[in-house]
Design a protein around this motif. Structure first.
Motif, PDB file in Angstrom:
ATOM      1  N   ARG A   1      -4.173   4.610   4.783  1.00 29.07           N
ATOM      2  CA  ARG A   1      -3.374   3.400   5.002  1.00 29.07           C
ATOM      3  C   ARG A   1      -4.042   2.501   6.040  1.00 29.07           C
ATOM      4  NH1 ARG A   1       0.941   6.887   5.457  1.00 29.07           N
ATOM      5  NH2 ARG A   1       1.407   6.175   7.585  1.00 29.07           N
ATOM      6  N   ARG A   2      -4.565   3.098   7.094  1.00 26.99           N
ATOM      7  CA  ARG A   2      -5.246   2.294   8.115  1.00 26.99           C
ATOM      8  C   ARG A   2      -6.497   1.633   7.557  1.00 26.99           C
ATOM      9  NH1 ARG A   2      -4.801   6.362  13.401  1.00 26.99           N
ATOM     10  NH2 ARG A   2      -2.679   5.725  14.033  1.00 26.99           N
TER      11      ARG A   2
ATOM     12  N   VAL B   1       0.858  -1.181   0.000  1.00 21.81           N
ATOM     13  CA  VAL B   1       0.000   0.000   0.000  1.00 21.81           C
ATOM     14  C   VAL B   1       0.894   1.230   0.000  1.00 21.81           C
ATOM     15  CG1 VAL B   1      -1.682   1.336   1.326  1.00 21.81           C
ATOM     16  CG2 VAL B   1      -1.891  -1.166   1.175  1.00 21.81           C
ATOM     17  N   VAL B   2       0.750   2.075  -1.022  1.00 18.12           N
ATOM     18  CA  VAL B   2       1.579   3.274  -1.158  1.00 18.12           C
ATOM     19  C   VAL B   2       0.676   4.497  -1.050  1.00 18.12           C
ATOM     20  CG1 VAL B   2       3.307   4.467  -2.538  1.00 18.12           C
ATOM     21  CG2 VAL B   2       3.050   1.968  -2.748  1.00 18.12           C
ATOM     22  N   ASP B   3       0.721   5.167   0.116  1.00 16.09           N
ATOM     23  CA  ASP B   3      -0.139   6.332   0.343  1.00 16.09           C
ATOM     24  C   ASP B   3       0.430   7.112   1.516  1.00 16.09           C
ATOM     25  OD1 ASP B   3      -2.438   8.077   0.997  1.00 16.09           O
ATOM     26  OD2 ASP B   3      -3.551   6.745  -0.350  1.00 16.09           O
TER      27      ASP B   3
ATOM     28  N   HIS C   1      -5.388  -1.119   5.270  1.00 11.67           N
ATOM     29  CA  HIS C   1      -4.822  -2.205   6.085  1.00 11.67           C
ATOM     30  C   HIS C   1      -5.946  -3.056   6.670  1.00 11.67           C
ATOM     31  CE1 HIS C   1      -2.825  -4.234   9.444  1.00 11.67           C
ATOM     32  NE2 HIS C   1      -1.689  -4.022   8.811  1.00 11.67           N
TER      33      HIS C   1
ATOM     34  N   LYS D   1       5.061   5.324   2.505  1.00 13.13           N
ATOM     35  CA  LYS D   1       4.513   6.681   2.526  1.00 13.13           C
ATOM     36  C   LYS D   1       5.045   7.536   1.382  1.00 13.13           C
ATOM     37  CE  LYS D   1       6.064   7.315   6.724  1.00 13.13           C
ATOM     38  NZ  LYS D   1       6.532   5.949   7.024  1.00 13.13           N
TER      39      LYS D   1
ATOM     40  N   GLU E   1       3.494  -1.293   3.938  1.00 15.10           N
ATOM     41  CA  GLU E   1       3.097   0.102   3.748  1.00 15.10           C
ATOM     42  C   GLU E   1       4.292   0.987   3.386  1.00 15.10           C
ATOM     43  OE1 GLU E   1       0.838   1.651   7.010  1.00 15.10           O
ATOM     44  OE2 GLU E   1      -0.398  -0.151   7.182  1.00 15.10           O
TER      45      GLU E   1
ATOM     46  N   VAL F   1      -0.007  -7.013   4.579  1.00 12.19           N
ATOM     47  CA  VAL F   1       0.097  -5.641   4.105  1.00 12.19           C
ATOM     48  C   VAL F   1       1.493  -5.089   4.389  1.00 12.19           C
ATOM     49  CG1 VAL F   1      -0.834  -3.300   4.262  1.00 12.19           C
ATOM     50  CG2 VAL F   1      -2.363  -5.265   4.500  1.00 12.19           C
TER      51      VAL F   1
END
Length: 229
Positions: free
Chosen positions: A16-17, A8-10, A20, A34, A32, A30
């Motif tokens: 993200r939560r 997850v790229v955010d 997730h 940023k 992560e 997952v």
């Protein structure tokens, strides 16, 4: 549990939560990131099975990352962005994105699109969604291995090696091909590592590991999955 990991790229902690929670509830692992730099590092080192990519990142535009992530990880990239303009959607898809989901998104729709992208990846690699061998069922789209409906738990590396064999059932897969696909770093591509993983696989999959009937050794060349015909 699927055993598949999603990057997850955010840069938005709330998103993200949310992602997730949605992904873990569906059985995915997952990872992560940023920033774009973190995403590229994780794509190369952690070998995710798919990427959910926001376009508004602090260090670079997400559109620049689509092709880079596709080449670095070789997995589906789904854009999840608040940008609604048709030009952005067309640009992302032309650059190689597998799908485009607009925020705010419905969790179940996102999961359905993710599953479709993962199935398409298996088909694009020339594999059947489910391969059967010696009483085993190997579901390549869900990364599940079962015998008589009971799941067999494999480590990620064990599954990755088995996947390479299952993508070419009945055919010899060379040591070099398995190593290149399974060990991302050149200095880790040692035949000894592969032999250890295959030995562990046989302990878990073969009725008699001393006389393998599922994973055959082609001396000096590679291995073959003896799939059911």
């Amino acid at each position: 549990m699927s055993g598949q990991r999603i990057l997850v790229v955010d840069d938005d902690l709330h998103i993200r939560r949310l992602l997730h929670a949605t992904l873990t509830r569906a059985g995915y692992g997952v990872i992560e990131a940023k920033t774009g730099r973190e995403a590229l590092d994780l794509a190369a080192g952690d070998r995710p099975d798919a990427v959910l990519l926001d376009l508004g990142l602090p260090d670079r535009d997400g559109l620049e990352l689509v092709a880079l992530l596709k080449s670095r990880a070789g997995v589906p990239v789904l854009v999840v962005s608040a940008r609604e303009a048709t030009d952005d959607k067309v640009a992302a898809l032309d650059l190689g994105a597998d799908d485009y989901v607009t925020k705010p998104f419905d969790g179940e729709e996102l999961l359905a699109r993710l599953r479709a992208a993962l199935r398409h990846r298996v088909s694009a690699q020339g594999g059947e969604p489910v391969v059967r061998a010696g009483g085993l069922s190997i579901d390549l789209s869900r990364r599940l291995v079962r015998r008589d409906e009971a799941e067999i738990h494999l480590t990620r590396k064990e599954y990755d090696v088995l996947e390479q064999l299952a993508l070419a059932p009945g055919r010899v897969v060379t040591h070099s091909r398995i190593l290149a696909a399974t060990w991302p770093l050149d200095h880790d591509r040692k035949i000894e590592y592969l032999r250890i993983v295959v030995r562990n696989l046989r302990q878990k999959l073969e009725p008699d590991p001393a006389q393998p009937r599922i994973i055959a050794n082609e001396l000096g060349i590679g291995y073959r999955l003896l799939a059911d015909t």
